[in-house]
Design an enzyme around this catalytic site. Sequence first.
Site: not given
Ligand code: AMP
Length: 289
Positions: A37, A61, A150, A177
């Site tokens: 993030h 979702q 991701k 990441v």
């Molecule tokens: P989430 O909180 O899981 O909905 O993720 C929020 C955003 O962070 C989304 O666009 C994810 O794709 C991105 N994200 C989550 N994990 C990673 C990671 N390891 N590397 C890069 N972006 C990430």
Amino acid sequence: MELISTTRRLIEKVSALRYDQKTVGLVPTMGYLHEGHRSLLLRSVAENDITIMTLFVNPTQFGANEDLSTYPRDLERDLELARHAGVDIVFAPDNDQMYPDGSATWVEVDSPITTVLCGASRPGHFRGVTTIVTKLFGLVMPRRAYFGEKDFQQLAIIRRMTADLFLPIEIIGCPIVRESDGLAMSSRNSYLNPIQRRKGLYLSRAIAHAQELVRQGERNAHALRTALVDILPDDPEMRIDYIECVDTLTLQPLETLTCSCRLILAVYVDTTRLIDNAPLTIPTTETKE
Ligand code: AMP
């Protein structure tokens, strides 16, 4: 940094920013922030006058048997990380703000990109994602919005939706990441005990193995998949949801690898579902017949 919890206050704030001609970057998240993030936040802070991070565990979702009620949360820690990253506004609404009584509109990308992979395993998931992202786009009207590779399928679907609806928003995809041992960072990694966490390394190892096989000349997607299934530990706690070689743009499974090909996989470790993906690099000269 301002913490906003109502759509009304956010709209007021955003109109003032627009009046001042500020460029706004939007980073939607479900919180429990990690370095993945943070990479999105830092990119937005570098590229825009103002960065708005949203923090909302979007119920629409999640499927009926999924982890909505147990999804990890830590508002104080998230606010600290956001502040340090240079975020200007955190929008953390509750469900009633995002889905007030009477709300009845859904946004759905009606395309084969939504029905394969996670779309097949998690019916309704992407409809929830595209609906909430459209609501956030409508509230914030950002110049740019940042999403991680991701969630590669989610990124492709959001690009499709943004183009189809002529939304004047640049969608920026950011690289995955990883932890130092290769595990892709995820809020859901917190569900794993130390033994399960080691099992989770199967995904990044499978990617590395696939990339090596491709380097050695493997071009048959079925053979590649079989090789990856073969290295899955014989462990009742581990179950493959899917492993596919897909076209990078259409996300449709390929039989023969092309120069625009991505390996994408979802694997359960006990009840925790982990996802990962990476490009499979094939020299362009090979496919130019
Ligand atoms: P989430 O909180 O899981 O909905 O993720 C929020 C955003 O962070 C989304 O666009 C994810 O794709 C991105 N994200 C989550 N994990 C990673 C990671 N390891 N590397 C890069 N972006 C990430």
